[in-house]
Design an enzyme around this catalytic site. Structure first.
Site, PDB file in Angstrom:
ATOM      1  N   SER A  68      10.655  -0.935   3.370  1.00 29.76           N
ATOM      2  CA  SER A  68      10.952  -1.836   2.246  1.00 29.76           C
ATOM      3  C   SER A  68      11.793  -3.042   2.611  1.00 29.76           C
ATOM      4  CB  SER A  68      11.662  -1.065   1.133  1.00 29.76           C
ATOM      5  OG  SER A  68      10.746  -0.256   0.471  1.00 29.76           O
ATOM      6  N   LYS A  71      10.137  -6.309   1.992  1.00 26.77           N
ATOM      7  CA  LYS A  71       9.820  -6.843   0.655  1.00 26.77           C
ATOM      8  C   LYS A  71      10.398  -8.232   0.379  1.00 26.77           C
ATOM      9  CE  LYS A  71       9.155  -2.224  -1.302  1.00 26.77           C
ATOM     10  NZ  LYS A  71       9.822  -1.116  -2.025  1.00 26.77           N
ATOM     11  N   TYR A 193      -0.287  -3.581   2.335  1.00 24.65           N
ATOM     12  CA  TYR A 193       1.110  -3.191   2.102  1.00 24.65           C
ATOM     13  C   TYR A 193       1.542  -2.055   3.039  1.00 24.65           C
ATOM     14  CZ  TYR A 193       5.071  -0.924  -0.212  1.00 24.65           C
ATOM     15  OH  TYR A 193       6.286  -0.325  -0.462  1.00 24.65           O
ATOM     16  N   TYR A 245      17.802  -0.826  -4.427  1.00 23.49           N
ATOM     17  CA  TYR A 245      17.224   0.131  -5.366  1.00 23.49           C
ATOM     18  C   TYR A 245      18.121   0.314  -6.573  1.00 23.49           C
ATOM     19  CZ  TYR A 245      14.515   1.281  -1.172  1.00 23.49           C
ATOM     20  OH  TYR A 245      13.746   1.222  -0.058  1.00 23.49           O
ATOM     21  N   VAL A 263      13.284   2.858   3.871  1.00 16.89           N
ATOM     22  CA  VAL A 263      13.387   4.285   4.191  1.00 16.89           C
ATOM     23  C   VAL A 263      13.246   4.566   5.693  1.00 16.89           C
ATOM     24  CG1 VAL A 263      12.654   5.061   1.908  1.00 16.89           C
ATOM     25  CG2 VAL A 263      10.941   4.773   3.717  1.00 16.89           C
TER      26      VAL A 263
END
Ligand code: GLU
Length: 417
Positions: A68, A71, A193, A245, A263
């Site tokens: 992530s 992103k 992705y 998050y 992660v």
């Protein structure tokens, strides 16, 4: 000299790593077997300055999947290419306060809450140019490589596992597709992705990538402009509110650096205008953030006052000196004028100070000469205030302006970086 000094920043990073090393709580991600196999003790931190110097401590060469942390960089590529308005038609920019893989879509519009959670990130990847997953991924990879300043490999094992187990992400993609926000077929968007998440990086890469946001979009090592200053600012803003998050609010209070975690155990953190930090340690807390990465950034911020909203004390006045020009002086003015030597970087508040303090001095007695010789930069927002200055202040009896500008390096006229 350099050898005698060593690298104090590396020592500071090492000291922090030593302080957090005994944090063995948390667990490596195990939703796919490849991530569960990662050596959990690895720990590294790197800091890249906006001047292009990288300081490294611990396991900075150890490779892990970006997950992530990709992103914000893909969001940046999307807003850079398509503009904020177009991207906002596909995704909201509100913190969801929910886990990364939540089914978090606005009820009315169907848009994902933000581009830092999976639903929003998959939509961002779907907006990349190209018709196939390979074409879209090629754009993503080339963009992320420009942020990192080097070619990056893909971890094919992680990719195949992500692709064969990623049904929840496919479900999110279907939901966004049915709401009309996904920019491609579900399989095209999700395969691109999954590959994006499987790009291999190290802590040093993340530091340089984050530093590229800190400079306003220029990779500080390659000096290449990767994205526009607007795209860098918008992305850093989204990292500030949504990057960690469902821990984002707490993080901003305790650490105060816009950041994004993944992660795979990586975190990229930005101090705008100053540096980027990359950390790597694979064990994650319940929210999916690296336990030691969070502890490292928290301690670094606390020890070295890195919080973005840290009070900086009274700023240096932009007015270095005020002097009357007497007959025979050659200070850039004529006899009877007042020369105001300005200095440093002039942003809005410096412009405000200069104009407020000098307004009472503008009279009939002579010309006020604003000397910009020692000014390093005038920001666009300050320049607009100065631009109308000489004319609005009127003219002296002999026809000269009441205010004149001495600007040998043309900092007032220079285009913004
Ligand atoms: N590949 C992971 C997923 O999409 C990335 C999640 C993360 O790093 O937070 O579920």
């Amino acid at each position: 000299m350099a050898a005698a000094l060593g690298d104090p920043v590396r020592h500071a990073l090492e000291a922090v790593l030593d302080a957090v090393r005994d944090r063995t709580d948390g667990a490596v991600a195990d939703y796919i077997p490849e991530l569960a196999k990662v050596e959990p003790e690895q720990l590294g931190a790197a800091l890249a300055s906006t001047h292009g110097v990288v300081h490294e401590a611990g396991d900075c060469d150890a490779e892990f999947t970006i997950q992530s942390v990709s992103k914000p960089f893909v969001f940046a590529l999307a807003v850079d290419a398509l503009g904020l308005d177009e991207v906002r038609r596909h995704v909201d920019l509100e913190p969801s306060g929910e886990p990364f893989n939540a089914i978090s879509l606005d009820e009315a519009s169907g848009r994902p809450r933000n581009p830092m959670i999976n639903a929003g990130a998959i939509v961002m990847t779907s907006l990349m140019p190209g018709d196939t997953a390979d074409e879209k991924f090629a754009v993503v990879l080339a963009g992320i490589e420009r942020f990192a300043g080097r070619d990056l490999p893909v971890n094919e094992e992680v990719y195949s596992s992500e692709a064969s187990t990623g049904d929840r992400n496919r479900a999110l993609a279907y939901l966004t597709r049915s709401a009309g926000t996904l920019g491609a077929a579900v399989e095209v968007a999700t395969l691109a992705y999954f590959r994006q998440c499987s790009i291999s990086v190290n802590a040093r890469d993340l530091a340089i990538m984050a530093a590229t946001f800190a400079t306003g979009g220029v990779n500080p090592l390659t000096r290449e402009r990767v994205i526009s200053e607007d795209a860098a600012r918008w992305t850093t803003a989204v990292m500030t509110s949504c990057g960690m998050y469902d821990e984002s609010g707490d993080w901003m209070v305790r650490v105060g650096l816009p950041a994004k975690s993944g992660v795979g155990g990586g975190i990229a953190a930005v101090q705008p205008g100053q540096f980027g930090i990359g950390t790597f340690s694979p064990r994650l807390d319940a929210r999916g953030n690296s336990v030691r990465g969070v502890a490292t950034l928290e301690l670094l911020s606390e020890r070295h006052g890195l919080h973005m909203l840290q009070h900086h004390g009274a700023p240096l006045s932009p007015i270095a000196s005020l002097s009357r020009v007497e007959a025979g002086d050659a200070d850039g003015g004529s006899d009877g004028d007042t020369v105001v030597a300005l200095r440093g970087e002039i942003l809005f508040s410096e412009a405000e100070e200069i104009l407020t303090r000098l307004a009472p001095l503008v009279g009939d007695r002579g010309c006020l000469v604003l000397d910009f010789t020692a000014v390093t930069r005038v920001a666009a927002g300050a320049r607009t205030i100065f631009s109308a200055l000489p004319d609005t202040m009127g003219r002296l009896a002999d026809g000269r302006s009441r205010v004149a500008v001495h600007d040998p390096d043309q900092v007032l006229g220079a285009a913004e970086r």
